[in-house]
Design an enzyme around this catalytic site. Sequence first.
Site, short mmCIF file in Angstrom:
data_model
loop_
_atom_site.label_atom_id
_atom_site.label_comp_id
_atom_site.label_asym_id
_atom_site.label_seq_id
_atom_site.Cartn_x
_atom_site.Cartn_y
_atom_site.Cartn_z
N GLU A 64 0.82 -1.01 0.16
CA GLU A 64 0.04 -0.10 0.12
C GLU A 64 0.87 1.20 0.03
OE1 GLU A 64 -3.18 0.34 -0.35
OE2 GLU A 64 -4.00 -1.66 -0.10
N SER A 97 -50.42 -25.20 21.88
CA SER A 97 -51.19 -25.28 23.35
C SER A 97 -50.52 -24.04 24.09
CB SER A 97 -50.72 -26.63 23.87
OG SER A 97 -51.46 -27.50 23.11
#
Length: 692
Positions: free
Chosen positions: A94, A365
Amino acid sequence: MTQHRQKTRKRGFRLLKWIKSLSLLAVLGIIAMIAGLVYLYATSLPLADSDRNSRLLDSQGEVIATFSAGGKDSVPVQLQDISPDLVNATLAVEDRKFYDHYGFDIQGVGRAVLVNLQHMEMSQGASTLTQQLARNLYLSHEKTWTRKAKEAMYTAQLEMKYSKDEILQMYLNEIYYGHGAYGIEAASRMYFGKSAKQLDLAESAMLAGIPKGPTYYSPYNHMKNAKDRQKIVLAAMVDIGKITKAEADKAYEEMLSFKPESERKTVESAPYFRDYIRSLAVKELGISEAMLDHGGLNIYTTLDLRVQKAAEDAVAKGMDPSSELETALVSIDPRTGYIKAMVGGKNYRNNQINHVLATTRQPGSAFKPIMYLAALESKELTSASIFNSEPTLFHYDNDRKTYKPGNFGDKYLGEIDLRQAIAASDNIYAVNTIMQIGPEQVVDMAKSLGITSNLSAVPSLALGTSPVSPLEMASAFSVIAAGGQRMPPVAILQVTDAAGRVIYEAPQTKAENVVEPAAAYVLTRLMESVFENGGTGNRVATTIKRPVAGKTGTTNTDAWMVGFTPELSTAVWVGYDQGKAISTSDGRRAAPMFAQFTEQALASVPPKIFPVPDHVVSVYIDPESGKLAGNGCEEKRLEVFIDGTEPTETCSGKTNDTDSKKNEGSHEVQNQEGMQEEKHSWWRDFKRWWVE
């Protein structure tokens, strides 16, 4: 001759004048440059984009997550906690002259300017590492002259205000490595499951190559591209003398062990809760998306990170990561309405649907306690009420329609009371109950408990056929846990702006009494039987070491466990997004997750019994007849009732003044329980020891 001298003298004066002018301009330029540098040094850098992101905090003020348009995952680390190989690889590919320049690569800039002028557009750049950091922190990535000018200014300021190591550290913590990972630590954990300090040369070269094209060079997306880029990085490291050619070749040949995509997790905690808060902030508080992403807000929430971790651990242990089966877990403090934990699915990266909020699931239920609460409060049903559990055809709507429910596995228990019906989840008893009190009364009760989904007032409502969300179920059960007092679910407590000013404060809400406390307590005691011998939740009873009440629920496509302690009301759901049928093993996942979560979340909280309110009585009954247990009765069971609804007739048909004596108040009720002679589960024995 004189004329020539005069001309020469004039030219000399003009030259001197030009020299003086140029010198003045040079001096002024130097002064302006110095003034500009002083100004840049004295001027604060703008707030970094990551610092402008609003923060989400838990109930203890600990940061849970940040709001950002990109959904950033970031774990900042110090430079010394990053592998030197990664640092060298990044600089090699870089910015090789990073430690030699002052933020700008003059030769590179010159080349880029010539190319840009030739094409009359911003087609090339020559960014140093510092320039990239300035762009990532403060600017967009658009290619305009204005943006480049600002970038140059911020680059100069960064170089003035920070050391090279500090800039490098900021860069490595800020740069994007793909798949939502910002910074080398987040990337290292995501790709390799290790810290950035542990990266070897091959891994470092692989990661250092990704930021140039996070999607194109991702080893998860394009392994060939990633390996080609790794080779370039290694060659660059050889060029600058950081490694030898032999070391580069060995690193390139190394077989890398990537973390499986199925195991990748978001770095941030509670991502589903974060999204829920974003929705609340925008839709209910009127805070804009832009303000959330860039307003620097602090949003204080009710979430408890310790409880949240217990929820995430329970889901991780209870779910199969390779299956498409999904889940949801949400837990509320019944005393305050505060949402303490929320897990909307088993893997946020793979599925962002928050199933806690899904209103398309039938509770089965698990809905029955809401109906039984309506029946108990109306006093049309008591703990001793008996119905015959047998195949039954029910007629309704003025006998124009019929409904024939069945029990799971076609198992019918004959004449049973309410405690037995709840424990065994008997469907016939449930429909008998709703037929007796009317479906409309059940709908009204559900609404008073906070359920807002549409409920159909039909007999099948007793079996939970109307879809509701897990959040609604946890909220409804929290009312029962709180003795009939309702506190609406709360998630956001306070919002402050970047200056610390309060812009929202949750209103002080008083608990609303929506259910008779005695009815809520009686139902709670009945629901405890779900975790005792013969109950549908009995298989997790050994995991839970405290008083707990709850109800399981199973349909063809959904499995539920909803329950509560005095401190937490929790709903767990399991099912498929596609709505396909669940297997028996799928349906058994909800209860263990509920049990593990409850115990882990409350590990530091001593077990507490449910407080007994006024107007509750406790008497011994004959389970077979539902009458008071007289001297001639073979069996007896201590049962709780709302005062005035307890049976008065003994099983022998005569009133027994001794056996029917009421015992009001918590102390007398609990001592009655302690004198019970029938065989109990280990948990009831523990409760008897506790209260004595």
